[in-house]
Design an enzyme around this catalytic site. Structure first.
Site, PDB file in Angstrom:
ATOM      1  N   GLY A  89       0.806  -1.209   0.000  1.00 13.70           N
ATOM      2  CA  GLY A  89       0.000   0.000   0.000  1.00 13.70           C
ATOM      3  C   GLY A  89       0.836   1.254   0.000  1.00 13.70           C
ATOM      4  O   GLY A  89       0.305   2.368   0.012  1.00 13.70           O
TER       5      GLY A  89
ATOM      6  N   ARG B 229      16.061  12.664  -1.496  1.00 14.81           N
ATOM      7  CA  ARG B 229      15.259  13.069  -2.658  1.00 14.81           C
ATOM      8  C   ARG B 229      13.928  12.320  -2.644  1.00 14.81           C
ATOM      9  O   ARG B 229      13.891  11.110  -2.463  1.00 14.81           O
ATOM     10  CB  ARG B 229      16.003  12.777  -3.958  1.00 14.81           C
ATOM     11  CG  ARG B 229      17.179  13.703  -4.215  1.00 14.81           C
ATOM     12  CD  ARG B 229      17.871  13.371  -5.531  1.00 14.81           C
ATOM     13  NE  ARG B 229      17.002  13.595  -6.675  1.00 14.81           N
ATOM     14  CZ  ARG B 229      16.661  12.658  -7.555  1.00 14.81           C
ATOM     15  NH1 ARG B 229      17.065  11.409  -7.398  1.00 14.81           N
ATOM     16  NH2 ARG B 229      15.892  12.949  -8.583  1.00 14.81           N
TER      17      ARG B 229
ATOM     18  N   LYS C 182       3.402  12.358  -4.443  1.00 15.04           N
ATOM     19  CA  LYS C 182       2.035  12.065  -3.995  1.00 15.04           C
ATOM     20  C   LYS C 182       2.007  10.868  -3.058  1.00 15.04           C
ATOM     21  O   LYS C 182       1.389  10.917  -1.982  1.00 15.04           O
ATOM     22  CB  LYS C 182       1.132  11.812  -5.201  1.00 15.04           C
ATOM     23  CG  LYS C 182      -0.345  11.790  -4.872  1.00 15.04           C
ATOM     24  CD  LYS C 182      -1.176  11.768  -6.148  1.00 15.04           C
ATOM     25  CE  LYS C 182      -2.661  11.892  -5.843  1.00 15.04           C
ATOM     26  NZ  LYS C 182      -3.475  11.915  -7.084  1.00 15.04           N
TER      27      LYS C 182
ATOM     28  N   GLN D 221       2.140   8.544   2.464  1.00 16.09           N
ATOM     29  CA  GLN D 221       2.756   7.714   3.496  1.00 16.09           C
ATOM     30  C   GLN D 221       2.927   8.482   4.806  1.00 16.09           C
ATOM     31  O   GLN D 221       2.641   7.959   5.887  1.00 16.09           O
ATOM     32  CB  GLN D 221       4.111   7.203   3.014  1.00 16.09           C
ATOM     33  CG  GLN D 221       4.027   6.052   2.038  1.00 16.09           C
ATOM     34  CD  GLN D 221       3.299   4.876   2.655  1.00 16.09           C
ATOM     35  OE1 GLN D 221       3.792   4.230   3.563  1.00 16.09           O
ATOM     36  NE2 GLN D 221       2.107   4.604   2.167  1.00 16.09           N
TER      37      GLN D 221
ATOM     38  N   VAL E 154      10.524   6.992   3.485  1.00 12.25           N
ATOM     39  CA  VAL E 154       9.607   7.949   4.115  1.00 12.25           C
ATOM     40  C   VAL E 154       8.483   7.283   4.894  1.00 12.25           C
ATOM     41  O   VAL E 154       7.737   7.956   5.605  1.00 12.25           O
ATOM     42  CB  VAL E 154       8.979   8.906   3.073  1.00 12.25           C
ATOM     43  CG1 VAL E 154      10.048   9.680   2.345  1.00 12.25           C
ATOM     44  CG2 VAL E 154       8.098   8.149   2.087  1.00 12.25           C
ATOM     45  N   GLY E 155       8.320   5.982   4.800  1.00 13.75           N
ATOM     46  CA  GLY E 155       7.146   5.339   5.394  1.00 13.75           C
ATOM     47  C   GLY E 155       7.068   5.462   6.895  1.00 13.75           C
ATOM     48  O   GLY E 155       6.018   5.789   7.450  1.00 13.75           O
ATOM     49  N   GLU E 156       8.183   5.183   7.585  1.00 12.10           N
ATOM     50  CA  GLU E 156       8.124   5.088   9.039  1.00 12.10           C
ATOM     51  C   GLU E 156       8.404   6.383   9.768  1.00 12.10           C
ATOM     52  O   GLU E 156       7.920   6.597  10.891  1.00 12.10           O
ATOM     53  CB  GLU E 156       9.073   3.974   9.500  1.00 12.10           C
ATOM     54  CG  GLU E 156       8.411   2.629   9.333  1.00 12.10           C
ATOM     55  CD  GLU E 156       9.376   1.470   9.170  1.00 12.10           C
ATOM     56  OE1 GLU E 156       9.271   0.533   9.965  1.00 12.10           O
ATOM     57  OE2 GLU E 156      10.207   1.490   8.257  1.00 12.10           O
TER      58      GLU E 156
END
Length: 775
Positions: free
Chosen positions: A485, A647, A652, A657, A723-725
């Site tokens: 996801g 970077r 989007k 996230q 960048v997720g966590e």
């Protein structure tokens, strides 16, 4: 990989998407498949003669099975078999055979291995029937008798039994210290000493754990599994059940949320495979929502933080100790304290971390494992220290800003946290914040502003990627990655499309199949920097090969151009200095009499260079809360999260996230808590009605800022970090600090439920080492 794998239904961007470049806000290429129902998940694949398995769960937390009565279940209409530890197929006995790629030290749990019960809710039987309804009904007829033993599930009563974990799993290092924190603490004029408690959180993805095992005529097993790594699930089944890899394929083209819960294979996978092997039929096993609450979770944690400073705010000592629950079988670790040795300049730091064994299933990773709890404690303690100093909380952090990680004594590869502070504070309006608590009010609600720092590791692993350009202009890039996801399909397609200058709709990225080139488990926010770098590398090699072929054409217009002299775009290779001089890629392949060109790339981290640096992503989180003290209700009405994560490739999906992680941080801070009845050693609230999560009414304005950063130490090819966590780290602390600013009441637990605000928190016991320090 020559052709697309039909069963994957690999998504492609709709026509008209056009050319893309890094940083664009591109809609998900898999979005249409998901919203129209074309995307198939693990429990949606069918096969002739498919049968259904329903798990029977134990009702005790510890003991042994003395008898399983299956007579009534076996006589129920449609029932095919009831599998227990007494009649299951052969499985390997050694621990090593059941260790998946992320397994911690210890002995992995094996379903139906023996009569021993390790936790409440443990699978003790699998009922298989022609229909799911028949299997579910028959499962209620199975009677299990136990010899019950005493259990322990209350970590706060077991703190004195904590121990140092065995060798830690890959990606984590044991905490270390520097200087003499005890001496520095005693000598400092300003000190704070706080204990923290974080309750159990359970994963609740939309897609529950499910495995559909398709039994082929030749005995080949094709498994559709809810997992964050098809290759990890194949590894697990192959070794545990003794199945040749050639006889086993695992696929996970779509995953309905995971975020750590799918790092390790869950027990429905081997149960479904064992049933298929025993019956020589296709089998599907789906866990119920209640069963989802019986196993892995973010671990319950006790922490203590002591900070000391000079009166000008200079930090003199950091002491962070944590004790975290694990199972009796394994030493699950997530360290918790290590980030406190990286956040601020300080010469004297002591970090301690130990485990407490309980009669529960092993915890499992949940978004930002360790940091979500550890940074919460550290950042709330920093806020406390700021108030002891009568100093603005942001000013205290700026005072102790560092470009060197103190404990490791290494510079950060890149660190734009200062800019995160500046941009986040400006966007939020932090300069207008009064220092004193209870100084802002709107009607019956007290208003508070809080902030916190976020930090998470920048991980890079190894991966293999294949890139194939076909004569029709279609580029197919493949790796056994996963998309839980997070937008993996989209970002990898963007990287490939930008590299070869192709419209996004002409690029297809294949993932989610164990037969594809090797990829790491999707976790740790590492997929873009790892697989993405591999995609870039494979496409770069493909460009060089295509240029070589173009220069070999009899009447090439490119002369003796080198790589630096040309660009790729719109299906052509053209000269930079004269774009009108070009050659079509289709003409290059036609001239060479080939219908496809393939290149492969093996992505490896630049380890010798990386070892000289501390690699991390950073954030500054600012939030506003409104508190109705009469009702104990806390509302988060505004969040600004400024993130420095290298970077940004897909603006989007990256922003999505971070905003999604902020939602989860709000849920961690105010809502999510699994309650245990320690008399039974059982999680009691096991559905959405009783386990509170943030809903639409709880979420208001979330503003995400990406600070410009380019990290070629972490990612030589892309300059990107994960960048997720990072989006969840620091959110709970910022909310807690805002609650204090609103009310003057300091809370040290998560979640901060109304009862804690109105009545108070549970008294926490000091651990022995810290008690000695107090004397």
């Amino acid at each position: 990989m020559t052709d697309l794998i039909p069963e994957l239904r690999t998504p492609t961007a709709p026509a008209g998407t056009g050319r893309v470049h890094s940083g664009m806000a591109v809609s998900r290429v898999d979005g249409r498949a998901k919203v129209t129902g074309q995307a198939q998940y693990a429990a949606e694949y069918t096969a002739p003669d498919l049968c259904y398995g329903v798990v029977v769960s134990s009702t005790v937390a510890k003991g042994r099975i003395t008898k399983i009565d299956t007579v009534d279940a076996l006589t129920a209409h449609g029932v095919i078999a009831v599998m227990t530890h007494e009649n299951r197929p052969k499985m390997r006995a050694f621990d090593i055979a059941w260790k998946d790629m992320t397994a911690p030290a210890g002995s992995p749990f094996r379903p139906l291995f023996s009569d021993e019960i390790f936790y409440s809710g443990q699978p003790v039987a699998l009922v298989i029937a022609d229909t799911f309804e028949a299997a579910r009904y028959a499962a209620s007829l199975v009677r299990v008798h136990y010899d019950v033993e005493e259990h322990e599930t209350d970590i706060l009563k077991l703190l004195d039994q904590s121990y140092k974990p065995r060798p830690l799993k890959a990606g984590f290092t044991p905490p270390s210290s520097t200087g003499d924190a005890e001496k520095a603490y005693a000598a400092a004029p300003v000190r704070i000493d706080a204990q923290f408690y974080n309750g159990v959180e359970h994963h609740n993805p939309m897609e529950m754990f499910a495995s559909t095992v398709i039994y082929g005529e030749d005995g080949h097993l094709t498994v559709y599994d809810k997992t964050q790594s098809s290759q990890n699930s194949r590894w697990f089944l192959s070794h545990g059940l003794g199945i040749s890899k050639d006889k086993l394929t695992v696929r996970n083209p779509y995953v309905g949320g995971a975020f750590g819960s799918g790092l390790r294979p869950q027990y429905q996978l081997p149960l479904a495979a064992m049933a298929a092997l025993q019956l020589k039929r296709s089998v599907r096993v789906v866990l119920t929502r209640q069963q989802m609450f019986s196993f892995g979770h973010r671990p319950e944690t006790w922490q203590r933080v002591r900070l000391a400073a000079d009166r000008d705010g200079t930090l003199k000592a950091i002491w962070h100790e944590a004790k975290q629950e694990t199972s009796r079988l394994e030493d699950y670790v997530e360290v918790i304290v290590n980030w406190s040795g990286q956040l601020y300049a300080c010469n004297d730091i002591t970090l301690k971390y130990e485990l407490v064994g309980t009669d529960r299933f092993s915890p499992i990773d949940m978004r930002a494992p360790g940091a979500a709890h550890g940074v919460h404690a550290m950042e709330v303690a920093m806020d406390e220290l700021a108030y002891e100093l009568k100093m603005d909380p942001l000013d205290l952090r700026l005072k102790n800003y560092t470009t060197i990680a103190p404990v490791e004594d290494k510079p950060f590869s890149t660190k734009e946290l200062m800019e995160c502070y500046r941009q986040g504070a400006e966007r939020f309006g932090w300069a207008r914040r009064p220092l004193e608590p209870r100084s802002m009010q709107d009607g019956e609600e007290l208003v508070g502003w809080g902030m916190a720092t976020g930090i998470w590791d920048s991980l890079v692993m190894v991966a293999r990627v294949s890139a194939v350009l076909h004569s029709n202009g279609r580029l197919v890039v493949s790796s056994a990655a996963s998309d839980i996801g997070t937008g993996t399909y989209t970002v990898m397609s963007m990287i490939a499309a930008e590299s070869l200058g192709l419209p996004l709709e002409q690029v297809t990225f294949q993932l989610g199949d164990s037969t594809l080139p090797m990829a790491p488990i999707e976790g740790g926010s590492s997929h873009v920097s790892t697989v993405g770098s591999g995609v870039h590398g494979a496409c770069d090699k493909l460009k060089k090969q295509l240029l070589k072929m173009a220069l070999a054409m009899k009447e090439t217009p490119l002369g003796k151009a080198r790589t630096r002299d040309v660009e790729f775009g719109d299906g052509f290779i053209f000269l930079k200095k004269d774009p009108a001089v070009r050659v079509a890629l289709s003409a290059v392949l036609a001239d060479a009499s080939v219908d496809r060109v393939e290149e492969k790339f093996f992505m490896t981290p630049q380890m010798l260079k990386q070892r000289k640096y501390t690699r991390a992503v950073h954030s500054a989180v600012f939030c506003e809360v409104r508190v109705n003290e009469k009702l104990g209700m806390i509302r988060v009405t505004r969040v600004v999260s400024a993130v420095a994560a290298g970077r940004i490739i897909s603006a989007k999906t990256a922003a999505s996230q971070v905003s999604g992680a902020v939602v989860w941080g709000i849920s961690q801070a105010l809502h999510e808590e699994t309650h245990t009845d320690h008399r039974f050693g059982r999680f009691m609230n096991h559905n959405y009605a009783e386990y509170h999560v943030a809903v639409n009414a709880d979420i208001h304005d979330i503003d995400v800022i990406f600070v410009e950063e380019d990290d070629r130490i972490v990612s030589k090819q892309l300059g990107a970090k994960g960048v997720g966590e990072i989006g969840i780290v620091g959110v709970a602390a910022a909310i807690s600090n805002a609650v204090f600013h609103a009310t003057g009441k300091r809370l040290h637990t998560t979640p901060m439920t109304p009862d804690k605000l109105m009545v108070g928190e549970r008294q926490l016991p000091a651990s022995e080492p810290m008690a000695k320090m107090n004397t």
